[in-house]
Motif scaffolding. Sequence first.
Motif, PDB file in Angstrom:
ATOM      1  N   GLY A   1       0.657  -1.322  -0.322  1.00 53.60           N
ATOM      2  CA  GLY A   1      -0.277  -0.068   0.038  1.00 53.60           C
ATOM      3  C   GLY A   1       0.845   1.565  -0.138  1.00 53.60           C
ATOM      4  O   GLY A   1       0.765   2.380  -0.530  1.00 53.60           O
ATOM      5  N   TRP A   2       2.323   1.438   0.982  1.00 53.55           N
ATOM      6  CA  TRP A   2       2.666   2.033   0.875  1.00 53.55           C
ATOM      7  C   TRP A   2       3.347   2.524  -0.415  1.00 53.55           C
ATOM      8  O   TRP A   2       3.365   4.322  -0.816  1.00 53.55           O
ATOM      9  CB  TRP A   2       4.104   2.253   1.535  1.00 53.55           C
ATOM     10  N   VAL A   3       3.837   1.427  -1.410  1.00 51.26           N
ATOM     11  CA  VAL A   3       4.432   1.548  -2.284  1.00 51.26           C
ATOM     12  C   VAL A   3       3.570   2.251  -3.384  1.00 51.26           C
ATOM     13  O   VAL A   3       4.128   2.724  -4.022  1.00 51.26           O
ATOM     14  CB  VAL A   3       4.887   0.272  -3.134  1.00 51.26           C
ATOM     15  N   SER A   4       1.951   1.806  -3.408  1.00 55.59           N
ATOM     16  CA  SER A   4       2.087   2.104  -4.371  1.00 55.59           C
ATOM     17  C   SER A   4       1.573   3.694  -4.645  1.00 55.59           C
ATOM     18  O   SER A   4       0.992   4.505  -5.251  1.00 55.59           O
ATOM     19  CB  SER A   4       0.346   1.472  -4.492  1.00 55.59           C
TER      20      SER A   4
ATOM     21  N   THR B   1       5.418   2.937 -14.011  1.00 55.63           N
ATOM     22  CA  THR B   1       5.948   2.555 -13.013  1.00 55.63           C
ATOM     23  C   THR B   1       5.711   0.884 -12.337  1.00 55.63           C
ATOM     24  O   THR B   1       6.561   0.507 -11.733  1.00 55.63           O
ATOM     25  CB  THR B   1       6.137   3.598 -12.117  1.00 55.63           C
ATOM     26  N   GLY B   2       4.461   1.020 -11.907  1.00 58.84           N
ATOM     27  CA  GLY B   2       3.811   0.102 -11.429  1.00 58.84           C
ATOM     28  C   GLY B   2       4.286  -1.045 -12.278  1.00 58.84           C
ATOM     29  O   GLY B   2       4.780  -2.382 -11.203  1.00 58.84           O
ATOM     30  N   TRP B   3       4.110  -1.330 -12.929  1.00 57.37           N
ATOM     31  CA  TRP B   3       4.121  -2.442 -14.064  1.00 57.37           C
ATOM     32  C   TRP B   3       5.642  -2.919 -13.930  1.00 57.37           C
ATOM     33  O   TRP B   3       6.339  -3.797 -13.890  1.00 57.37           O
ATOM     34  CB  TRP B   3       3.777  -2.125 -15.553  1.00 57.37           C
ATOM     35  N   THR B   4       6.369  -1.309 -14.185  1.00 55.32           N
ATOM     36  CA  THR B   4       8.473  -1.453 -13.927  1.00 55.32           C
ATOM     37  C   THR B   4       8.516  -3.140 -13.119  1.00 55.32           C
ATOM     38  O   THR B   4       9.302  -3.616 -13.032  1.00 55.32           O
ATOM     39  CB  THR B   4       8.834   0.056 -13.991  1.00 55.32           C
TER      40      THR B   4
ATOM     41  N   LEU C   1      17.709  -0.695  -7.854  1.00 52.74           N
ATOM     42  CA  LEU C   1      18.386  -0.076  -9.132  1.00 52.74           C
ATOM     43  C   LEU C   1      17.971   1.012  -9.784  1.00 52.74           C
ATOM     44  O   LEU C   1      17.348   1.663 -10.584  1.00 52.74           O
ATOM     45  CB  LEU C   1      18.034  -1.557 -10.612  1.00 52.74           C
ATOM     46  N   ALA C   2      16.455   0.755  -9.059  1.00 50.85           N
ATOM     47  CA  ALA C   2      15.453   2.599  -9.759  1.00 50.85           C
ATOM     48  C   ALA C   2      15.997   3.633  -9.145  1.00 50.85           C
ATOM     49  O   ALA C   2      16.121   4.791 -10.265  1.00 50.85           O
ATOM     50  CB  ALA C   2      14.239   1.751  -8.971  1.00 50.85           C
ATOM     51  N   ARG C   3      16.598   3.825  -8.053  1.00 50.22           N
ATOM     52  CA  ARG C   3      17.293   5.011  -7.891  1.00 50.22           C
ATOM     53  C   ARG C   3      18.757   4.904  -9.058  1.00 50.22           C
ATOM     54  O   ARG C   3      18.948   5.857  -8.606  1.00 50.22           O
ATOM     55  CB  ARG C   3      17.573   4.140  -5.952  1.00 50.22           C
ATOM     56  N   MET C   4      19.575   4.306 -10.096  1.00 47.85           N
ATOM     57  CA  MET C   4      20.236   4.033  -9.909  1.00 47.85           C
ATOM     58  C   MET C   4      20.191   4.906 -11.407  1.00 47.85           C
ATOM     59  O   MET C   4      18.854   4.919 -12.484  1.00 47.85           O
ATOM     60  CB  MET C   4      21.213   2.799  -9.832  1.00 47.85           C
ATOM     61  N   HIS C   5      21.142   5.436 -12.098  1.00 48.54           N
ATOM     62  CA  HIS C   5      20.731   5.857 -13.404  1.00 48.54           C
ATOM     63  C   HIS C   5      21.445   4.953 -14.612  1.00 48.54           C
ATOM     64  O   HIS C   5      22.769   4.392 -14.385  1.00 48.54           O
ATOM     65  CB  HIS C   5      21.618   7.756 -13.599  1.00 48.54           C
TER      66      HIS C   5
ATOM     67  N   ASN D   1      17.232   4.440 -23.004  1.00 44.75           N
ATOM     68  CA  ASN D   1      15.724   5.101 -23.023  1.00 44.75           C
ATOM     69  C   ASN D   1      15.152   4.107 -22.104  1.00 44.75           C
ATOM     70  O   ASN D   1      15.709   3.437 -21.693  1.00 44.75           O
ATOM     71  CB  ASN D   1      15.104   5.508 -24.830  1.00 44.75           C
ATOM     72  N   SER D   2      14.232   4.570 -21.708  1.00 39.24           N
ATOM     73  CA  SER D   2      13.288   3.699 -20.862  1.00 39.24           C
ATOM     74  C   SER D   2      13.178   3.068 -21.364  1.00 39.24           C
ATOM     75  O   SER D   2      13.861   1.614 -20.427  1.00 39.24           O
ATOM     76  CB  SER D   2      11.532   4.322 -21.011  1.00 39.24           C
ATOM     77  N   ALA D   3      12.529   2.437 -22.190  1.00 40.75           N
ATOM     78  CA  ALA D   3      12.631   0.716 -22.558  1.00 40.75           C
ATOM     79  C   ALA D   3      14.147   0.439 -22.265  1.00 40.75           C
ATOM     80  O   ALA D   3      14.049  -1.120 -21.838  1.00 40.75           O
ATOM     81  CB  ALA D   3      12.425   0.251 -24.460  1.00 40.75           C
ATOM     82  N   VAL D   4      15.121   0.687 -23.342  1.00 42.12           N
ATOM     83  CA  VAL D   4      16.714   0.345 -22.628  1.00 42.12           C
ATOM     84  C   VAL D   4      17.092  -0.017 -21.524  1.00 42.12           C
ATOM     85  O   VAL D   4      17.456  -0.977 -20.813  1.00 42.12           O
ATOM     86  CB  VAL D   4      17.799   0.868 -23.051  1.00 42.12           C
ATOM     87  N   VAL D   5      16.080   0.849 -20.350  1.00 43.84           N
ATOM     88  CA  VAL D   5      16.724   0.847 -18.724  1.00 43.84           C
ATOM     89  C   VAL D   5      15.883  -0.048 -18.276  1.00 43.84           C
ATOM     90  O   VAL D   5      16.718  -0.519 -18.042  1.00 43.84           O
ATOM     91  CB  VAL D   5      16.491   2.870 -17.934  1.00 43.84           C
ATOM     92  N   THR D   6      14.779   0.203 -18.142  1.00 44.87           N
ATOM     93  CA  THR D   6      13.731  -0.855 -18.232  1.00 44.87           C
ATOM     94  C   THR D   6      14.468  -2.627 -18.436  1.00 44.87           C
ATOM     95  O   THR D   6      14.575  -3.650 -17.704  1.00 44.87           O
ATOM     96  CB  THR D   6      12.287  -1.531 -18.605  1.00 44.87           C
ATOM     97  N   ALA D   7      15.416  -2.391 -19.520  1.00 45.49           N
ATOM     98  CA  ALA D   7      15.993  -3.908 -19.708  1.00 45.49           C
ATOM     99  C   ALA D   7      17.492  -4.287 -19.237  1.00 45.49           C
ATOM    100  O   ALA D   7      17.197  -5.460 -18.948  1.00 45.49           O
ATOM    101  CB  ALA D   7      16.163  -4.713 -21.567  1.00 45.49           C
TER     102      ALA D   7
END
Length: 202
Positions: free
Chosen positions: A5-8, A16-19, A60-64, A68-74
């Motif tokens: 609940g807190w994360v949501s 972001t949730g799906w990631t 990892l979500a806090r790291m750079h 693009n977003s797709a590459v970062v997610t991969a």
Amino acid sequence: MLASGWVSGQLVSISTGWTIVLGIGAGTGAVLILRWYWWRINAWSEIVATIGAAVLTFALARMHFEGNSAVVTAKTTLLTAAVTTILWLIGTFVTKPEPTEKLVSFYRRVHPSIYGWQPIAKLCPELPEVRDFSTNFSNWAAGVVMVYSALFSIGHMVFHRFGIGLLLAVVSGISAWFIFKNLSRQGWSTFSGTEPSSSTKS
């Protein structure tokens, strides 16, 4: 539940949730599947995988990362899956396996493929050996194609791209037919556990 609940409440978008779900799923997916195929996996394997995947996903979500977003997610997903796999394998081998009586009970009830269960199968010599990994793998692959083809088919049709939408619907239908034929060849009664599969050898 409270943590979820807190994360949501902190999410800025549905994507972001799906990631987050994708990252955690990538880390735990292997152990959740392999527990049916390898007798050595225990409760600690799943606990380590779940905690490791969650921690890595948020870290990892806090790291750079470049791209693009797709590459970062991969990149983050693959890294999470790789590191989590190493962690749960270590957790598996440094902890004791499940009690033998539980493993034998599971083997008798589920009758999994013999390849990863040979030490337990030797304790049940009266049961035929199941060798259906290739069939299960092909059904799984066809199932992935079926589901994603259906999803993208609906998406294309919603945006009036009927040509590609219908093509994907046909692909989904062919995949469903392939699974149906495979399961029919094995025999539907085998799923109740009352009859041996056609892929067993005594």
